[in-house]
Design a protein around this motif. Structure first.
Motif, PDB file in Angstrom:
ATOM      1  N   TYR A 114       0.850  -1.184   0.000  1.00  0.00           N
ATOM      2  CA  TYR A 114       0.000   0.000   0.000  1.00  0.00           C
ATOM      3  C   TYR A 114       0.891   1.242   0.000  1.00  0.00           C
ATOM      4  O   TYR A 114       1.977   1.251   0.595  1.00  0.00           O
ATOM      5  CB  TYR A 114      -0.903   0.013   1.233  1.00  0.00           C
ATOM      6  N   THR A 115       0.419   2.304  -0.643  1.00  0.00           N
ATOM      7  CA  THR A 115       1.246   3.496  -0.809  1.00  0.00           C
ATOM      8  C   THR A 115       1.304   4.364   0.432  1.00  0.00           C
ATOM      9  O   THR A 115       2.355   4.921   0.768  1.00  0.00           O
ATOM     10  CB  THR A 115       0.713   4.340  -1.985  1.00  0.00           C
TER      11      THR A 115
ATOM     12  N   THR B 212      -6.762   8.382  -8.039  1.00  0.00           N
ATOM     13  CA  THR B 212      -5.360   7.988  -8.191  1.00  0.00           C
ATOM     14  C   THR B 212      -4.844   7.209  -6.987  1.00  0.00           C
ATOM     15  O   THR B 212      -3.943   6.389  -7.125  1.00  0.00           O
ATOM     16  CB  THR B 212      -4.477   9.222  -8.434  1.00  0.00           C
ATOM     17  N   THR B 213      -5.398   7.477  -5.804  1.00  0.00           N
ATOM     18  CA  THR B 213      -5.093   6.679  -4.612  1.00  0.00           C
ATOM     19  C   THR B 213      -6.405   6.297  -3.946  1.00  0.00           C
ATOM     20  O   THR B 213      -7.101   7.161  -3.409  1.00  0.00           O
ATOM     21  CB  THR B 213      -4.197   7.440  -3.609  1.00  0.00           C
TER      22      THR B 213
ATOM     23  N   ALA C 147      -8.471  -6.352 -10.853  1.00  0.00           N
ATOM     24  CA  ALA C 147      -9.056  -5.255 -11.623  1.00  0.00           C
ATOM     25  C   ALA C 147      -8.144  -4.804 -12.754  1.00  0.00           C
ATOM     26  O   ALA C 147      -8.618  -4.261 -13.772  1.00  0.00           O
ATOM     27  CB  ALA C 147      -9.360  -4.078 -10.693  1.00  0.00           C
ATOM     28  N   GLY C 148      -6.841  -4.961 -12.579  1.00  0.00           N
ATOM     29  CA  GLY C 148      -5.898  -4.575 -13.625  1.00  0.00           C
ATOM     30  C   GLY C 148      -5.711  -3.075 -13.774  1.00  0.00           C
ATOM     31  O   GLY C 148      -5.296  -2.608 -14.852  1.00  0.00           O
ATOM     32  N   VAL C 149      -5.983  -2.313 -12.716  1.00  0.00           N
ATOM     33  CA  VAL C 149      -5.847  -0.848 -12.806  1.00  0.00           C
ATOM     34  C   VAL C 149      -4.788  -0.330 -11.829  1.00  0.00           C
ATOM     35  O   VAL C 149      -4.647   0.883 -11.654  1.00  0.00           O
ATOM     36  CB  VAL C 149      -7.191  -0.140 -12.528  1.00  0.00           C
ATOM     37  N   GLY C 150      -4.025  -1.225 -11.213  1.00  0.00           N
ATOM     38  CA  GLY C 150      -2.999  -0.796 -10.264  1.00  0.00           C
ATOM     39  C   GLY C 150      -1.742  -0.335 -10.969  1.00  0.00           C
ATOM     40  O   GLY C 150      -1.476  -0.689 -12.128  1.00  0.00           O
ATOM     41  N   GLU C 151      -0.967   0.465 -10.247  1.00  0.00           N
ATOM     42  CA  GLU C 151       0.316   0.918 -10.790  1.00  0.00           C
ATOM     43  C   GLU C 151       1.398  -0.117 -10.520  1.00  0.00           C
ATOM     44  O   GLU C 151       1.379  -0.779  -9.498  1.00  0.00           O
ATOM     45  CB  GLU C 151       0.721   2.261 -10.167  1.00  0.00           C
TER      46      GLU C 151
END
Length: 350
Positions: free
Chosen positions: A31-32, A318-319, A346-350
Motif C-alpha cells: 500500500y502506498t 489515483t489513490t 481489476a488490472g488498474v494498479g500501478e
C-alpha cells in the motif's frame, strides 16, 4: 491507481496496537500510504510519529490535521519532524473541521474558512522551506508588528524543503481551492457516478494556478466490507453514513448532508438528519439509501470489488484509500489482503 489505508482515529473499539498492526500489514502488501485522522479525541501526528519508526516504505499522511487546532508554524514544525522521523515519508493533509468542533473544541471562529486555509498553507510552506516566516494576512500576521518578535526560520534541516499538501474538501469552492493550492484532495463519500462535477471544480482551481489535473492526487476514503451479500455488507456502513449525513454539524451547516443533496439524495438526506437530530439514530441509519452506500463504498465479494475499482479508477481516483469496517484485527488483515488481490484482478494498479 494506488492503494491507501485510512485508519481514522481511536475509538472505543480500536487500539493503537490494532492500528499499528494494520499499518504494518499494509506496508508489507505494498500500500502506498496510511492516513490517521483526528476530531476531538486522538490526534493524528502522535499516531503517525509512532508508526514512522515501525514501518518501512509506506508513506504516512494526516487526514487531517485540523487547521483551527494549531498555528501554521506549529503545523510546519510537526510536519517537518515527522518527515525527518520517517525518512521523507510524510504527507500533510489539512482541513478546517466544522463549526461545532472549531468553535466548541478549539475556540476558533469558523468564518471565512477558505481564506484562512489559503493563508495557513502559505505560512506552512514558508516554514518547511526554511525561509524567514514573515507574513501579513487577514488571519495571520508574523511577526506581530507591535512587539519584540522577529521573523524566524525553521531551526533544523528536514529531509525535504517541500512536503506534499492535501486538503479535505467537500463543497465546490473548497474543491476549487484544493485544486489551486494543494497537491491532492482528500475526499469522502466519493461516488464514481458523481465525480465529474467534483473534478470539474478541482480542474477549475488547477487552471487558475496554471496547472494541469495530471499529477494531482485524488484520494477518496472508501468504506470496504467483504462478503457475499451486498445489502448485508452495507449494514455495517449505515451507522457511519448516518452520523455524517445526519449528525456531523448543525441543521443549518452540515457539509456532508449538502453533498448527499447535490448527489441527488436530498429527500433522504433531510430525513436522515431529522431522525439523527431527534436522537433516533437507529432510524436514521435505516433511512440511508442502500444505493448511496453502495455507490460510495466497496461492498461484496472480491470480484465485485474489483469491478468497482475499475469504476473508481475511470472516475479519476489515483489513490484509493480504504476504510475497514471489520470486527477485529485479524478481519482487518484479511480485508487488506483481499483488497490488494482485488486491485490485481481489476488490472488498474500501478
Amino acid at each position: 491507481m494506488r492503494l491507501g489505508l485510512s485508519l481514522g482515529y481511536q475509538t472505543a473499539w480500536s487500539t493503537p496496537a490494532d492500528h499499528l498492526a494494520l499499518a504494518q500489514e499494509a506496508d508489507r502488501l505494498g500500500y502506498t500510504v496510511v492516513w490517521a485522522a483526528e476530531a476531538y479525541g486522538s490526534d493524528s501526528p502522535s499516531m503517525l510519529a509512532w508508526m514512522a519508526g515501525q514501518t518501512k516504505r509506506i508513506e504516512l499522511g494526516s487526514a487531517v490535521m485540523q487547521i483551527p487546532g494549531r498555528t501554521p508554524a506549529m503545523t510546519a514544525m510537526t510536519a517537518a519532524t515527522i518527515d525527518a522521523l520517517s525518512g521523507g515519508r510524510f504527507r500533510l493533509g489539512l482541513g478546517v473541521s466544522g463549526p461545532q468542533v472549531s468553535e466548541g473544541w478549539h475556540g476558533v471562529r469558523f468564518g471565512r474558512p477558505l481564506a484562512r486555509t489559503r493563508e495557513f498553507v502559505d505560512i506552512v510552506r514558508l516554514a518547511v522551506a526554511r525561509k524567514e516566516v514573515a507574513y501579513t494576512g487577514d488571519f495571520y500576521t508574523l511577526p506581530l508588528p507591535d512587539g519584540p518578535g522577529k521573523a524566524l526560520r525553521l531551526g533544523f534541516h528536514p529531509p525535504r524543503e517541500y512536503i506534499p499538501t492535501y486538503l479535505a474538501a467537500v463543497g465546490p469552492k473548497n474543491l476549487e481551492l484544493a485544486g489551486e493550492i494543494a497537491d491532492g484532495w482528500l475526499a469522502v463519500f466519493y461516488a464514481p457516478e458523481f465525480a465529474a462535477e467534483q473534478l470539474a471544480a478541482i480542474r477549475a482551481g488547477r487552471t487558475r494556478a496554471g496547472k494541469e489535473l495530471s499529477g494531482f492526487d485524488v484520494v477518496p476514503s472508501v468504506p470496504v466490507v467483504i462478503g457475499d451479500d451486498v445489502a448485508s455488507c452495507a449494514e455495517l456502513v449505515r451507522w457511519y453514513a448516518a452520523l455524517y449525513i445526519g449528525g456531523m454539524g448543525s441543521r443549518q451547516q452540515n457539509f456532508y448532508n449538502q453533498l448527499a443533496t447535490r448527489m441527488g439524495y436530498g429527500d433522504a438526506a433531510r430525513e436522515v438528519q431529522d431522525l439523527y437530530l431527534a436522537r433516533r439514530h437507529r432510524d436514521a441509519a435505516a433511512a440511508v439509501p442502500l444505493e448511496l452506500i453502495d455507490r460510495t463504498s466497496l461492498l461484496g465479494p472480491k470480484e465485485r470489488i474489483a469491478e468497482r475499482m475499475r469504476e473508481f479508477a475511470a472516475a479519476g481516483v489515483t489513490t484509493l484509500s480504504v476504510t475497514l469496517f471489520v470486527a477485529d484485527r485479524d478481519s482487518g488483515v484479511h480485508t487488506l489482503r483481499t483488497v490488494a488481490e482485488a486491485l490485481d484482478l481489476a488490472g488498474v494498479g500501478e
